[in-house]
Enzyme design. Structure first.
Site, PDB file in Angstrom:
ATOM      1  N   GLY A  23       0.832  -1.207   0.000  1.00 25.92           N
ATOM      2  CA  GLY A  23       0.000   0.000   0.000  1.00 25.92           C
ATOM      3  C   GLY A  23       0.857   1.244   0.000  1.00 25.92           C
TER       4      GLY A  23
ATOM      5  N   CYS B  85       4.999  -6.465   1.921  1.00 25.48           N
ATOM      6  CA  CYS B  85       5.429  -5.063   1.846  1.00 25.48           C
ATOM      7  C   CYS B  85       4.756  -4.222   2.945  1.00 25.48           C
ATOM      8  CB  CYS B  85       5.170  -4.503   0.452  1.00 25.48           C
ATOM      9  SG  CYS B  85       6.029  -2.941   0.196  1.00 25.48           S
ATOM     10  N   TYR B  86       3.753  -3.420   2.605  1.00 24.11           N
ATOM     11  CA  TYR B  86       3.033  -2.671   3.639  1.00 24.11           C
ATOM     12  C   TYR B  86       2.464  -3.647   4.669  1.00 24.11           C
ATOM     13  CZ  TYR B  86      -0.790   0.155   5.645  1.00 24.11           C
ATOM     14  OH  TYR B  86      -1.646   0.805   6.493  1.00 24.11           O
TER      15      TYR B  86
ATOM     16  N   HIS C 160       8.097  -8.491  -2.891  1.00 23.76           N
ATOM     17  CA  HIS C 160       6.820  -8.855  -3.514  1.00 23.76           C
ATOM     18  C   HIS C 160       6.895 -10.229  -4.197  1.00 23.76           C
ATOM     19  CE1 HIS C 160       4.708  -4.985  -3.084  1.00 23.76           C
ATOM     20  NE2 HIS C 160       5.940  -4.488  -3.074  1.00 23.76           N
TER      21      HIS C 160
ATOM     22  N   GLU D  82       4.579 -11.784  -5.511  1.00 24.03           N
ATOM     23  CA  GLU D  82       3.577 -11.875  -6.575  1.00 24.03           C
ATOM     24  C   GLU D  82       4.057 -11.330  -7.911  1.00 24.03           C
ATOM     25  OE1 GLU D  82       3.666  -9.831  -4.102  1.00 24.03           O
ATOM     26  OE2 GLU D  82       2.872  -7.853  -4.580  1.00 24.03           O
TER      27      GLU D  82
ATOM     28  N   LYS E 210      -9.163 -11.810 -16.869  1.00 23.30           N
ATOM     29  CA  LYS E 210      -9.244 -11.998 -18.321  1.00 23.30           C
ATOM     30  C   LYS E 210      -8.862 -13.418 -18.757  1.00 23.30           C
ATOM     31  CE  LYS E 210      -9.891  -9.598 -22.106  1.00 23.30           C
ATOM     32  NZ  LYS E 210     -10.872  -8.501 -22.220  1.00 23.30           N
TER      33      LYS E 210
END
Ligand code: XMP
Length: 514
Positions: A57, A84-85, A170, A172, A370
């Site tokens: 964030g 992270c945050y 991160h 991800e 998607k």
């Protein structure tokens, strides 16, 4: 509930990678849902939730009161992963120390494992990870264990060695080596959820839901564009209610080459009988004359689209429902979920609904990414050119034409884009990229054609790779192919004298130029 069918929550603190986290979890075949921090307590209590991931964030935990989150985390035995945050939040909430500007890390950073917990199982001792932080955890909470450190000496991950884990980097993002493995460890070894999620499996349930929702004798209207989202929406709705579905295709004049013919062909192919095709290109061009501001263009197109759609839909008897191809990221980018994420561009296909008509909404794809929609389309037996088709924005070529939109620039954009797509298909690379298209502005370049000097347009080729359109890398195309594309554009598209290639990723640039 059998742990096999459990879901994972992704708590959105406004980080740019929140979608990536949710996407990755689904890639690992566990259903994930993005929620706002305000809903955390209520959602976490639900039986079918196996664990939660706290996202990154933009704010600083140093300025936040974390009492509420702490209470939620202490009230559960469910596993939590902070990223992270989220990592800093856990540190502060449980009595560790977070400081500003001690270490700033941005980009690829070397990580060294110092204690192998469940999260870091089967990872090499050192690996590259993606960092993006100013605040740093300088002391873990009492009795927690630091599990890895970064090359600058920052605490890169830690755990309470029981059920709470966190990483400063991160996992991800694709730049983090073994990132997917880390998330997989969290899902399988910490939350104990086995792979189960397959978007194709829920189609029957969605069809059934629509069938139950739409009353007897009620009709449904659906705007189709030829893209995978609206086509899949139409097919699912058609499966549920048959010929009570009416599809409307509005040719805005801002479509890709041959799009209108292809849409008609595809819908016929899947057995949809009620298709209304409207040629509104003159109307749109007229409204867009002399307009250069991208957001005004979008607004005009959105409003005009809705107006025409309403005019046509009102002619259909007993229409009570609107089927719309909204997908998960559309809802988030438009601020309907996850209030903390910021609005970047107004996506007209979500923003404006025909409110005068007071229609109820059917959004069969609203929870899917998607690539999940593509899987569904494939499972439904749609032709390959539909489920492999690149996403195309609602305002069409208008967002690829910088400055005023006129017929000349539209022709150039359309023809050049068709060449780019055709060459990628020939080279077998079309499916490797997220989008590939031409951009035209007002700048001119002097060309020498034969013996004459002639000013012509500059065409910029934009080809990007992306997982969900939220971030993107420019595609490292091979020079021979680029050369071929460039020569074909110059030779085949009249009034073009220069071709350039866009080499900036998102962020900072958006995928579409306007
Ligand atoms: P940007 O340009 O914001 O695009 O990086 C991200 C993805 O969204 C698509 N896009 C749109 N789609 N209406 C849409 O339906 C829009 O107004 C719009 N603007 C961008 C874009 O093509 C890319 O895939």
């Amino acid at each position: 509930m059998e742990s096999r069918y459990k879901k994972v929550l992704v708590v959105d603190f406004g980080g740019q990678y929140t979608h990536q986290i949710a996407r990755r979890v689904r890639e690992l075949k566990v259903y994930s849902e993005i929620i706002s921090p305000e809903d955390f307590e209520k959602e976490l209590k639900k039986m079918d939730i196996a664990g939660a991931i706290l996202s990154g964030g933009p704010k600083s935990v140093l300025d936040e009161d974390l009492e509420n989150v702490k209470k939620v985390l202490e009230s559960t035995e469910k596993p939590v992963l902070g990223i992270c945050y989220g990592h800093q939040l856990l540190a502060k909430a449980f009595g560790g120390l977070v400081e500003k500007n001690v270490v700033r890390e941005y980009g690829r950073t070397r990580i060294k494992i110092v204690y192998r917990d469940k999260l870091l199982t089967d990872l090499p001792e050192e690996f590259w990870a993606w960092m993006s932080h100013w605040d740093t955890v300088t002391k873990p909470p009492k009795s927690w264990i630091v599990t890895s450190i970064s090359e600058s000496g920052a605490i890169a991950s830690m755990t309470d060695n029981h059920r709470i884990y966190s990483t400063q980097f991160h996992p991800e993002v694709t730049h983090t080596e073994h990132g997917l493995k880390i998330l997989e460890n969290f899902l399988r070894k910490i939350c104990y959820v086995e792979p189960w999620w397959d978007p194709g499996d829920v189609v029957e349930k969605i069809v059934e839901d629509i069938r139950n929702m739409v009353g007897p004798g009620e009709n449904v209207v659906c705007a189709v564009s030829g893209g995978v989202d609206s086509t899949t929406t139409a097919v699912i709705t058609h499966k549920a209610i048959g010929d009570r579905l009416y599809c409307i295709f509005i040719d805005t004049g801002l479509m890709r080459k041959d799009e209108r013919e292809e849409v008609v062909e595809t819908l016929k192919h899947v057995g949809i009988k009620n298709l209304i095709v409207i040629d509104a290109s003159k109307r749109f061009l007229e409204k867009l004359r002399r307009i250069t501001d991208p957001e005004i263009k979008r607004r005009i197109i959105g409003e005009e689209f809705i107006r025409i759609f309403e005019e046509e839909a009102l002619k259909i008897p007993n229409v009570k429902w609107l089927a719309q191809g909204t997908i998960y990221p559309d809802r988030i980018e438009s601020g309907r979920v996850g209030a903390k994420s910021s609005l970047i561009k107004s996506h007209h296909n979500v923003g404006g609904l025909p409110d005068k008509m007071n229609l109820k909404l059917i959004e069969p794809l609203k929870d899917f990414y998607k690539d999940e929609v593509r899987m569904i389309a494939r499972k439904l037996g749609l032709p390959k050119n539909i489920w492999t088709r690149h996403p195309f924005p609602g305002p069409g070529l208008a967002v690829r034409i910088i400055g005023e939109i006129n017929e000349e620039k539209l022709r150039i954009c359309r023809e050049a884009s068709a060449i780019i797509e055709e060459e990628l298909k020939r080279a077998g690379l079309y499916e490797e990229v997220w989008q590939a298209f031409a951009v035209v502005g007002d700048d001119k370049w002097v060309g020498v054609m034969g013996d004459t000097r002639k000013e012509g347009y500059i065409v910029t080729v934009r080809i990007v790779q992306s997982i969900d359109g939220m971030t993107a890398d420019w595609y490292k195309i091979n020079y021979e192919l680029l050369d071929k594309i460039s020569r074909r554009i110059i030779n085949e598209v009249e009034n073009v004298t220069m071709v350039t290639y866009a080499v900036t990723s998102k962020p900072p640039s958006t995928i579409e130029p306007c």
